[in-house]
Write a protein that holds these residues in place. Structure first.
Motif, mmCIF file in Angstrom:
data_model
loop_
_atom_site.group_PDB
_atom_site.id
_atom_site.type_symbol
_atom_site.label_atom_id
_atom_site.label_comp_id
_atom_site.label_asym_id
_atom_site.label_seq_id
_atom_site.Cartn_x
_atom_site.Cartn_y
_atom_site.Cartn_z
ATOM 1 N N ALA A 145 0.826 -1.214 0.000
ATOM 2 C CA ALA A 145 0.000 0.000 0.000
ATOM 3 C C ALA A 145 0.857 1.260 0.000
ATOM 4 O O ALA A 145 0.564 2.226 -0.717
ATOM 5 C CB ALA A 145 -0.936 -0.008 1.213
ATOM 6 N N THR A 166 -11.418 -5.663 -3.215
ATOM 7 C CA THR A 166 -10.613 -5.659 -1.990
ATOM 8 C C THR A 166 -10.549 -7.060 -1.396
ATOM 9 O O THR A 166 -9.512 -7.479 -0.880
ATOM 10 C CB THR A 166 -11.217 -4.672 -0.966
ATOM 11 O OG1 THR A 166 -11.375 -3.391 -1.589
ATOM 12 C CG2 THR A 166 -10.320 -4.530 0.244
ATOM 13 N N CYS A 200 -10.320 -2.308 -5.309
ATOM 14 C CA CYS A 200 -9.455 -2.157 -4.131
ATOM 15 C C CYS A 200 -8.716 -0.826 -4.048
ATOM 16 O O CYS A 200 -8.078 -0.538 -3.040
ATOM 17 C CB CYS A 200 -8.445 -3.302 -4.078
ATOM 18 S SG CYS A 200 -7.308 -3.347 -5.494
ATOM 19 N N ILE A 204 -6.663 0.735 -0.768
ATOM 20 C CA ILE A 204 -5.208 0.950 -0.802
ATOM 21 C C ILE A 204 -4.884 2.381 -0.399
ATOM 22 O O ILE A 204 -4.013 2.634 0.439
ATOM 23 C CB ILE A 204 -4.653 0.648 -2.215
ATOM 24 C CG1 ILE A 204 -4.789 -0.841 -2.549
ATOM 25 C CG2 ILE A 204 -3.180 1.084 -2.319
ATOM 26 C CD1 ILE A 204 -4.519 -1.160 -4.016
ATOM 27 N N ASN A 205 -5.633 3.338 -0.966
ATOM 28 C CA ASN A 205 -5.399 4.754 -0.649
ATOM 29 C C ASN A 205 -5.688 5.057 0.816
ATOM 30 O O ASN A 205 -4.983 5.848 1.456
ATOM 31 C CB ASN A 205 -6.262 5.651 -1.542
ATOM 32 C CG ASN A 205 -5.766 5.676 -2.978
ATOM 33 O OD1 ASN A 205 -4.587 5.429 -3.237
ATOM 34 N ND2 ASN A 205 -6.650 5.963 -3.921
ATOM 35 N N ILE A 207 -5.487 2.917 3.384
ATOM 36 C CA ILE A 207 -4.422 2.332 4.217
ATOM 37 C C ILE A 207 -3.197 3.245 4.190
ATOM 38 O O ILE A 207 -2.581 3.515 5.230
ATOM 39 C CB ILE A 207 -4.063 0.908 3.731
ATOM 40 C CG1 ILE A 207 -5.238 -0.058 3.971
ATOM 41 C CG2 ILE A 207 -2.797 0.403 4.435
ATOM 42 C CD1 ILE A 207 -5.057 -1.422 3.319
ATOM 43 N N ARG A 208 -2.850 3.733 3.004
ATOM 44 C CA ARG A 208 -1.685 4.608 2.886
ATOM 45 C C ARG A 208 -1.898 5.916 3.657
ATOM 46 O O ARG A 208 -1.004 6.396 4.346
ATOM 47 C CB ARG A 208 -1.381 4.908 1.416
ATOM 48 C CG ARG A 208 -0.067 5.693 1.260
ATOM 49 C CD ARG A 208 0.421 5.766 -0.166
ATOM 50 N NE ARG A 208 -0.460 6.535 -1.011
ATOM 51 C CZ ARG A 208 -1.047 6.071 -2.118
ATOM 52 N NH1 ARG A 208 -0.814 4.835 -2.521
ATOM 53 N NH2 ARG A 208 -1.829 6.825 -2.828
#
Length: 442
Positions: A145, A166, A200, A204-205, A207-208
């Motif tokens: 991520a 996801t 997903c 991902i964005n 989590i980052r």
């Protein structure tokens, strides 16, 4: 007759942010509120005696002195340190009017226990949420991520961000169900399970964003303003006034005047104020919104930190919906004297969730049990209202009610969406900077 480009009704956080942005864009803005105070549904209550009056509860007890030291937010929400609201604050320079302090912890309640949310390799290694093999897999997911770049296919590791769900992405990393739950709900901050079958990229964005926010301050990814969220609408009101905006508080809105289905003016106290566009919260246009659900919030006054949070003076706690066989998560926001919101040694914990049954208070009972003993509770149940149309035809742009989450992510999406509809342009942010006036170990 007075002419304005934009009239804004209500001084909630969203309305004040948009009013400030419109003024910054060179628009002539008039801001009207039927209340005598800033904040609307999301106002801060002070002194404490006013909170008891508002909820028709006798008190406060003599043991709680110095009511003026309290600022109680009716809809408390944390800021992610590199999140969208911080970017708006930096872009508009409203940071001049606000002081922030880092929130001390971020926790998830799983399998009957409180766990610190792991979002770094160090946290993962010491976390009792995962076994040894899960820790390795989780570490790989974090690496993926953080290094993911939508423009660089080599960073995608054969994951198509627009097509891979996801659920499929988690399966590729062979994550166990417990890891999926705290990653999806306590790190990516999804409020239900529907995200699992969506592409997903958003997860991902998210989590980052969480990891980058955490890297700013180490203790948690969240910030909260000193003296409460009531400082926020006032900061944007000052911004709007600086750029020529006019504010009228304690003014009734008698009528929204239309011409061929388009807003023409607002009548207030017998005066007519003409405008090209109108921005407002749902309470001003009940015929233009519909109910999407209900939200319960329980404000709890405590004289102790919440158990098993390492004596944190402020923290977020999430109870994932699967933990209680629900469809939506339960959120607990804990703030205290450390953010100048309560008297010394006192805490304010607010429990919130989307109502799913005919007995809302019973739904949040597991969360209230984590806070015991509670000195006093204040319960509110409000409708979640959304606009019937996008506003482009009528030029009346209505915000959504505040949801049950205790972070600003979804509210910022609403602000950005309204800005896009009002102006026809995307809102572009500058780079965020460190807003905390305190050091991490303060």
């Amino acid at each position: 007759m007075q002419e304005y480009d934009v009239i804004v009704l209500g001084t909630g956080i969203k309305e004040c942010v948009l009013s400030g942005l419109m003024s910054l864009n060179g628009k002539k803005v008039l801001h009207i509120d039927k209340n005598s105070y800033h904040g609307g549904e999301s106002t801060s209550i002070s002194p404490l005696e006013e909170l008891y009056r508002r909820f028709k509860v006798p008190g406060p007890p003599k043991s709680i002195r110095r009511g003026k030291e309290w600022n109680v937010d009716l809809v408390p929400k944390f800021f992610l340190a590199t999140g969208q609201l911080v970017k708006i604050l930096v872009h508009t320079e409203v940071t001049r009017y606000l002081d922030f302090k880092v929130v001390e912890g971020s926790y998830v309640f799983k399998s009957g226990k409180m766990h610190k949310v792991p979002a770094t390799e160090e946290d993962a290694q010491s976390s009792d949420l995962m076994g040894m093999f899960d820790k390795r897999r989780f570490k790989k997911l974090l690496h993926f991520a953080l290094n993911f770049d939508i423009k660089n296919p080599r960073s995608h590791q054969d994951v198509d961000p627009e097509k891979t769900t996801t659920r499929e992405m988690f399966s590729r990393f062979d994550l166990g169900q417990d890891v999926i739950e705290f990653t999806g709900h306590a790190i990516a901050l999804h409020s239900s399970e529907s995200y699992l079958d969506q592409p997903c990229l958003e997860t991902i964005n998210r989590i980052r964003l969480y990891c980058e926010s955490l890297s700013r301050h180490n203790t948690s990814p969240y910030l909260y303003p000193l003296y409460g969220l009531g400082e926020l609408p006032q900061g944007f009101a000052r911004l709007s006034a600086e750029y020529g905006g006019t504010f009228l508080l304690n003014k009734p809105v008698d009528e929204i005047v239309m011409d061929n289905g388009k807003v023409k003016a607002v009548r207030s106290d017998g005066k007519l104020f003409h405008c090209k566009q109108l921005i407002c919260d749902p309470s001003y246009v009940p015929n233009r919104v519909r109910k999407m659900g209900r939200i319960i919030r329980v404000i709890c006054l405590l004289n102790h930190p919440v158990k098993n949070t390492h004596e944190a003076s402020s923290c977020q706690i999430i109870i994932p919906q699967t933990e209680l066989s629900r469809k939506s998560d339960i959120y607990i926001c804990v703030v205290s004297y450390s953010h100048s919101l309560a008297s010394d040694g006192m805490y304010i914990a607010t429990v919130s969730t989307t109502v799913e049954t005919n007995n809302p208070e019973k739904e949040v009972q597991p969360a209230l049990e984590l806070l015991e003993p509670i000195m006093q509770k204040f319960v509110s149940i409000t409708n979640l209202l959304v606009p019937n149309e996008d506003g482009r035809k009528s030029q009346i742009f209505v915000s959504r009610s505040y949801d049950a989450t205790n972070h600003f992510d979804s509210e910022c999406e609403d602000i950005k969406d309204m800005y896009r509809r009002v102006t026809g342009e995307e809102f572009c942010f500058g780079r965020p900077r460190n807003l905390s006036h305190n050091s991490d170990d303060d």
